[in-house]
Design an enzyme around this catalytic site. Structure first.
Site, PDB file in Angstrom:
ATOM      1  N   GLY A 255       0.801  -1.237   0.000  1.00 31.73           N
ATOM      2  CA  GLY A 255       0.000   0.000   0.000  1.00 31.73           C
ATOM      3  C   GLY A 255       0.822   1.269   0.000  1.00 31.73           C
ATOM      4  O   GLY A 255       1.559   1.555  -0.932  1.00 31.73           O
TER       5      GLY A 255
ATOM      6  N   ASP B 204      -2.281 -13.200  -1.653  1.00 28.70           N
ATOM      7  CA  ASP B 204      -2.021 -11.769  -1.877  1.00 28.70           C
ATOM      8  C   ASP B 204      -0.591 -11.423  -1.421  1.00 28.70           C
ATOM      9  O   ASP B 204       0.151 -10.746  -2.143  1.00 28.70           O
ATOM     10  CB  ASP B 204      -3.070 -10.950  -1.097  1.00 28.70           C
ATOM     11  CG  ASP B 204      -2.799  -9.463  -1.131  1.00 28.70           C
ATOM     12  OD1 ASP B 204      -3.094  -8.838  -2.165  1.00 28.70           O
ATOM     13  OD2 ASP B 204      -2.285  -8.922  -0.130  1.00 28.70           O
TER      14      ASP B 204
ATOM     15  N   LYS C 205       2.870 -10.190  -3.718  1.00 28.91           N
ATOM     16  CA  LYS C 205       3.726  -9.047  -3.376  1.00 28.91           C
ATOM     17  C   LYS C 205       5.175  -9.510  -3.168  1.00 28.91           C
ATOM     18  O   LYS C 205       6.118  -8.849  -3.603  1.00 28.91           O
ATOM     19  CB  LYS C 205       3.184  -8.358  -2.114  1.00 28.91           C
ATOM     20  CG  LYS C 205       1.799  -7.735  -2.353  1.00 28.91           C
ATOM     21  CD  LYS C 205       1.117  -7.348  -1.051  1.00 28.91           C
ATOM     22  CE  LYS C 205      -0.267  -6.779  -1.302  1.00 28.91           C
ATOM     23  NZ  LYS C 205      -1.062  -6.606  -0.077  1.00 28.91           N
TER      24      LYS C 205
ATOM     25  N   GLY D 177      -6.284   0.548   1.533  1.00 30.19           N
ATOM     26  CA  GLY D 177      -7.198   1.670   1.735  1.00 30.19           C
ATOM     27  C   GLY D 177      -6.988   2.746   0.690  1.00 30.19           C
ATOM     28  O   GLY D 177      -5.948   2.814   0.029  1.00 30.19           O
TER      29      GLY D 177
HETATM   30  N1  HSE Z   1      -6.064  -6.925   0.540  1.00 31.39           N
HETATM   31  C1  HSE Z   1      -4.771  -6.430   0.836  1.00 31.39           C
HETATM   32  C2  HSE Z   1      -4.534  -6.448   2.328  1.00 31.39           C
HETATM   33  C3  HSE Z   1      -4.533  -5.037   0.369  1.00 31.39           C
HETATM   34  O1  HSE Z   1      -5.394  -6.856   3.087  1.00 31.39           O
HETATM   35  O2  HSE Z   1      -3.457  -6.062   2.735  1.00 31.39           O
HETATM   36  C4  HSE Z   1      -4.342  -4.963  -1.097  1.00 31.39           C
HETATM   37  O3  HSE Z   1      -3.362  -5.853  -1.512  1.00 31.39           O
END
Ligand code: HSE
Length: 429
Positions: free
Chosen positions: A135, A202, A206, A303
């Site tokens: 983020g 996820d 990353k 966010g």
């Molecule tokens: N869904 C992800 C999280 C944010 O909960 O960190 C976007 O990758």
């Protein structure tokens, strides 16, 4: 230089956040870039939805792919998401047409990153993806630029805010995983389909992106070992605390003597370290370089505000004329060095067994561990009731993952062991 025109595809939370920044910081941005930044066209599925920002004055493209050939669009900002479909078509076409791309789409980059880097190299455009990893934390900038003088030995971190939020709430409230998840969904913190977040996918997307920059490799998502947080119980969280640890879902990529190891799984980390105290929706990333040593970055990982902030960092770079190879070297310089299986991990483990409290149980378990040359660090047994199951919890000294797996298979087969053993890797970070 003239105005930099943005074409924004996708007007969800992040897209609306980007519109907000461009409007609110118009003067600041143009002063910082020496040129104006304007949204020239937008595209989203539903034209009439109220997104809390004024979209009048922007040209609408009914088909997002039109942005890739729009002469007034210099930068395609892809905020649609998904590893295939419209997002992939749009980004590929934009790159082929010589348009810069800014994207928050980690799945797309994890799966197609190397191919997109080749395309970007062929037309000399910049691909910005700060928003795809952690983020609002400028971790891509740190890796591609700030630490470019270092050989990187390890990158790791808390890369998923939803999982971190759930485990923080489990610890603070003593709730079970499923109850916290249901509450998080009710409050809108977790997706209706939380699989990618809680299952580790996820974070793995990353990690694969970070590892590509750090280790000069083609993005290698398929080699990431992935486990989620679904099996963690409040009991494990409590025992972790007793042993001086906290449980975090970590992504870890490191160079070993056998090649590059990439893994995402719950870890016990010492309460004395910085990562243990990154709670709630916050993310953390640590990069270890040979000249700089360890550098740690903490901030909001999701966010509208934090993600739009990251998108705009890339837009500002492009407006200023920054052009970087996507993974810090041209795609032809990426080397597919060997990937190391998690079987070769060498480290300590936490094991929780549910057993019937009968004579000889610990002796049987110890014998299996002895056979695999695994040495115990500490052991706790709670309760005393020969008729019902009680937890027996132990930590081991360093052992090889493959040996540990063999031992756990045999332990699971013991008559007195009533549930599948729970194991959490201990990382002294
Ligand atoms: N869904 C992800 C999280 C944010 O909960 O960190 C976007 O990758």
């Amino acid at each position: 230089m003239g105005t930099l025109g943005l074409g924004i595809a996708g007007l969800g939370t992040v897209g609306a956040g980007v519109v907000d920044v461009v409007k609110r910081h118009r003067d600041l941005l143009s002063c910082r870039c020496g040129r104006a930044i304007e949204i020239t066209a937008v595209s989203a599925r539903d034209r009439n939805r109220d997104r809390g920002v004024d979209l009048s004055g922007f040209r609408w493209a009914d088909d997002a792919s039109d942005l890739a050939s729009d002469p007034e669009v210099d930068v395609v900002v892809e905020l649609i998401g998904g590893e295939e479909g419209i997002a992939l078509d749009l980004v590929e076409t934009a790159l082929k047409n010589g348009k810069h791309v800014v994207t928050a789409n980690k799945a797309l980059l994890a799966v197609h990153g190397t191919k997109l880097a080749e395309l970007a190299d062929s037309t000399g455009v910049h691909v910005g993806y700060e928003a795809a990893v952690a983020g609002g934390i400028p971790i891509i900038k740190a890796l591609r630029e700030g630490l470019a003088g270092n050989r990187i030995s390890r990158v790791y971190g808390i890369l998923n805010g939803t999982s971190n939020y759930i485990m923080t709430a489990m610890r603070e409230d003593g709730w079970a995983f499923a109850d916290v998840l249901a509450e998080a969904q009710r409050l809108g913190y977790a997706e209706a389909d939380p699989t990618l977040d809680i299952g580790g996918g996820d974070a793995a997307h990353k990690l694969a992106i970070m590892a590509s920059i750090a280790f000069r490799r083609p993005v290698d998502f398929d080699s990431v070992h992935v486990e989620g947080i679904q099996a963690i119980t409040p009991m494990d969280i409590e025992f972790a605390q007793e042993f001086g640890y906290r449980i975090k879902l970590l992504g870890i990529a490191q160079e070993t003597e056998h090649g590059i190891e990439q893994r995402v799984h719950p870890c016990m980390v010492p309460l004395s370290g910085p990562i243990a105290h990154v709670d709630g929706v916050f993310n953390a990333a640590v990069v270890e370089g040979d000249f700089v040593d360890a550098t740690t970055y903490v901030g909001r990982g999701a966010g509208a505000g934090p993600t739009a902030s990251a998108v705009m960092a890339d837009v500002v770079d492009i407006a200023r004329g920054t052009r970087l190879p996507m993974f810090n070297v041209s795609a032809s310089e990426l080397v597919a060095s060997p990937a190391v299986s998690i079987d070769r991990r060498n480290g300590a483990y936490y094991i929780r067994l549910m057993v019937l409290d009968r004579p000889g149980v610990i002796a049987d378990v110890s014998a299996v561990l002895r056979d695999e040359n695994i040495s115990l660090g500490s052991l706790i047994q709670r309760g005393r009731d020969p008729e019902t199951q009680v937890p027996v919890v132990m930590t081991t000294h360093e052992a090889e993952e493959a040996a540990m797996r063999r031992a756990l298979e045999r332990i699971a087969d013991l008559d007195s062991v009533t549930e599948a053993p729970m194991t959490i890797r201990i990382e002294e970070l």
